[in-house]
Design an enzyme around this catalytic site. Structure first.
Site, mmCIF file in Angstrom:
data_model
loop_
_atom_site.group_PDB
_atom_site.id
_atom_site.type_symbol
_atom_site.label_atom_id
_atom_site.label_comp_id
_atom_site.label_asym_id
_atom_site.label_seq_id
_atom_site.Cartn_x
_atom_site.Cartn_y
_atom_site.Cartn_z
ATOM 1 N N HIS A 208 7.340 -14.952 8.418
ATOM 2 C CA HIS A 208 6.737 -14.561 7.139
ATOM 3 C C HIS A 208 7.331 -13.289 6.551
ATOM 4 O O HIS A 208 6.996 -12.911 5.438
ATOM 5 C CB HIS A 208 5.224 -14.375 7.296
ATOM 6 C CG HIS A 208 4.853 -13.128 8.039
ATOM 7 N ND1 HIS A 208 4.998 -13.007 9.390
ATOM 8 C CD2 HIS A 208 4.358 -11.945 7.602
ATOM 9 C CE1 HIS A 208 4.613 -11.809 9.768
ATOM 10 N NE2 HIS A 208 4.230 -11.132 8.712
HETATM 11 C C1 UD1 Z 1 0.910 -8.460 5.411
HETATM 12 C C2 UD1 Z 1 1.443 -7.205 6.086
HETATM 13 C C3 UD1 Z 1 2.331 -7.591 7.247
HETATM 14 C C4 UD1 Z 1 1.626 -8.520 8.194
HETATM 15 C C5 UD1 Z 1 1.117 -9.721 7.424
HETATM 16 C C6 UD1 Z 1 0.369 -10.654 8.338
HETATM 17 C C7 UD1 Z 1 1.823 -5.303 4.555
HETATM 18 C C8 UD1 Z 1 2.876 -4.470 3.944
HETATM 19 N N1 UD1 Z 1 2.262 -6.407 5.174
HETATM 20 O O1 UD1 Z 1 2.022 -9.141 4.875
HETATM 21 O O2 UD1 Z 1 2.701 -6.430 7.965
HETATM 22 O O3 UD1 Z 1 2.520 -8.934 9.203
HETATM 23 O O4 UD1 Z 1 0.245 -9.256 6.376
HETATM 24 O O5 UD1 Z 1 -0.055 -11.805 7.723
HETATM 25 O O6 UD1 Z 1 0.665 -4.975 4.481
HETATM 26 N N2 UD1 Z 1 -1.188 -14.396 0.147
HETATM 27 C C9 UD1 Z 1 -2.035 -15.472 -0.061
HETATM 28 N N3 UD1 Z 1 -3.270 -15.416 0.505
HETATM 29 C C10 UD1 Z 1 -3.710 -14.377 1.240
HETATM 30 C C11 UD1 Z 1 -2.846 -13.284 1.414
HETATM 31 C C12 UD1 Z 1 -1.592 -13.313 0.875
HETATM 32 O O7 UD1 Z 1 -1.686 -16.424 -0.706
HETATM 33 O O8 UD1 Z 1 -4.854 -14.414 1.737
HETATM 34 C C13 UD1 Z 1 0.185 -14.463 -0.421
HETATM 35 C C14 UD1 Z 1 0.249 -13.864 -1.815
HETATM 36 O O9 UD1 Z 1 1.215 -14.547 -2.520
HETATM 37 C C15 UD1 Z 1 0.751 -12.461 -1.548
HETATM 38 C C16 UD1 Z 1 1.690 -12.682 -0.365
HETATM 39 O O10 UD1 Z 1 1.063 -13.704 0.411
HETATM 40 O O11 UD1 Z 1 1.381 -11.902 -2.646
HETATM 41 C C17 UD1 Z 1 1.902 -11.461 0.461
HETATM 42 O O12 UD1 Z 1 0.644 -10.917 0.882
HETATM 43 P P1 UD1 Z 1 0.533 -9.372 1.288
HETATM 44 O O13 UD1 Z 1 -0.828 -9.065 1.729
HETATM 45 O O14 UD1 Z 1 1.129 -8.518 0.221
HETATM 46 O O15 UD1 Z 1 1.554 -9.237 2.499
HETATM 47 P P2 UD1 Z 1 1.843 -10.209 3.740
HETATM 48 O O16 UD1 Z 1 3.192 -10.831 3.556
HETATM 49 O O17 UD1 Z 1 0.689 -11.101 4.001
#
Ligand code: UD1
Length: 369
Positions: A208
């Site tokens: 991811h």
């Molecule tokens: C975050 C953490 C990462 C961790 C990961 C575990 C940071 C910088 N990164 O990354 O260290 O390893 O979580 O999962 O905090 N999204 C959804 N649904 C959700 C959450 C996210 O669809 O419930 C999608 C959205 O498009 C979002 C993208 O995932 O923009 C990224 O989500 P984000 O929380 O920014 O970071 P992660 O990649 O999940």
């Protein structure tokens, strides 16, 4: 005197770190007032709600509902949303865990309000400043009053950075508290069998990190190398929402197999903690770019191939079952061959990865009353 603790969860890997702390608070009955705040960084059912049920965790007292955004927007939104609750609660200590944006945002807000901050999983360093998590770790540790470390390498990192030793407490690994507590009930679910998977006859994959999935060529190179490296061994790939979006965007959905037990990589939605734990525990190998899985496979004695150039968890290589494969074809093939020829037992358990880390955290905090 009662100790007022606020703990923070935001993203998926936070839940299994805070669950044992909430549990240890319960056992210290009467001495601690505990408020659990969910920032809402992760909000999908499969990325958040399910974990509270699986881990038997109390529901958050407050959900700030900040959701997704750029790093700046997400961090700033958490800071703005959490400030007033902190003022209202006036905690003796705010506990933040791990390295996600919610961790840094809450540490910074609490510290500027003059509240004591405790960081659980302090001192991990990848030395890779292109990782947002590394920036979050460095900044959170720099301002936290109490640093709870999972291993001795983390202690050394903090000391080298000039952090006063009185702030550092080596307590062990809270994520392993959760794993040890739930392993038997996870196995009892027999989820692997329900997918038609025999123990040790399949591999697991998670990917991811933006560096691995946001660039089509890189992502495809990794998938191809895995497929060629594992041969007939079926691979189960529960994909993070970001990864799923990229697969659709890059139109590479047809590369995946249709069924879990078939040769190839089977793509599925994120799964619950217990099902995922059981799948990993019975796997022949795990391929991942996650941090926590490097630790979990160390305890499960399952060979792990980390699809990154560096790790903030070197103890899993020194004492565990992990190896770094990088993200290009040849080293991935070599790491998979090495993992598949390595034994499925005999990894060492790092010191204090014994199920009692949260207990140590709470007894340390009680001394701060
Ligand atoms: C975050 C953490 C990462 C961790 C990961 C575990 C940071 C910088 N990164 O990354 O260290 O390893 O979580 O999962 O905090 N999204 C959804 N649904 C959700 C959450 C996210 O669809 O419930 C999608 C959205 O498009 C979002 C993208 O995932 O923009 C990224 O989500 P984000 O929380 O920014 O970071 P992660 O990649 O999940």
């Amino acid at each position: 005197m009662t100790l007022k603790i606020v703990s923070i969860v935001g993203a998926r890997p936070n839940f299994m770190k805070v669950a044992p702390i909430a549990d240890a608070v319960e056992r210290a009955d009467g001495h601690i007032e505990h408020t659990l705040i969910h920032t809402g960084q992760h909000y999908d059912e499969r990325m958040s709600d399910w974990f509270f049920d699986d881990l038997g965790m109390p529901r958050p007292d407050l959900n700030l509902g900040v959701g997704s955004g750029s790093h700046a927007a997400q961090t700033a939104n958490v800071m703005m949303a959490v400030e007033q609750p902190f003022i209202d609660l006036a905690p003796d200590v705010v506990i933040v865990v791990g390295d996600v944006n919610s961790t840094l945002a809450c540490a910074l807000t609490a510290k500027k309000l003059g509240f004591r901050v405790a960081h659980v999983e302090a001192g991990l360093r990848s030395r890779d400043m292109t990782m947002p998590e590394e920036i979050n770790r460095l900044c959170t540790d720099a301002i936290s009053d109490i640093l709870f470390t999972p291993d001795i390498i983390a202690d050394e990192n903090l000391k080298k950075e000039g952090i006063d030793e009185t702030r550092i407490h080596f307590v062990g690994n809270v994520m392993i508290d959760t794993l040890l507590r739930h392993l038997e009930s996870a196995k009892a679910r027999r989820y692997a069998a329900s997918l038609g998977l025999e123990p040790r006859s399949y591999g697991m994959l998670t990917l991811h990190r933006p560096a691995n999935v946001d660039d089509k060529d890189r992502f495809v190179e990794i998938l191809d190398a895995i497929q060629d490296g594992v041969g007939d061994l079926p691979i189960v790939f529960p994909a993070h929402p970001r990864t799923r979006q990229r697969i659709m965007e890059f139109q590479i959905g047809d590369r995946f197999s249709q069924q879990p037990g078939q040769r190839g990589i089977w793509l599925t939605d994120p799964i619950g903690y217990l099902e995922f734990l059981e799948l990993n525990a019975s796997a022949r190998l795990v391929l991942t770019d996650s941090g926590g899985l490097q630790e979990e496979t160390t305890i499960l004695s399952v060979p792990c191939v980390t699809l990154r150039d560096n790790t903030e968890r070197p103890i899993t290589i020194e004492q565990g079952t992990n190896r770094l494969a990088g993200t290009s074809r040849r080293p991935i093939l070599a790491a998979i061959a090495d993992a598949l020829s390595s034994p499925l037992s005999g990894s060492k358990r790092p010191d204090k990865w014994d199920g009692n880390a949260a207990e140590r955290i709470i007894s340390t905090l009680l001394a701060y009353r």
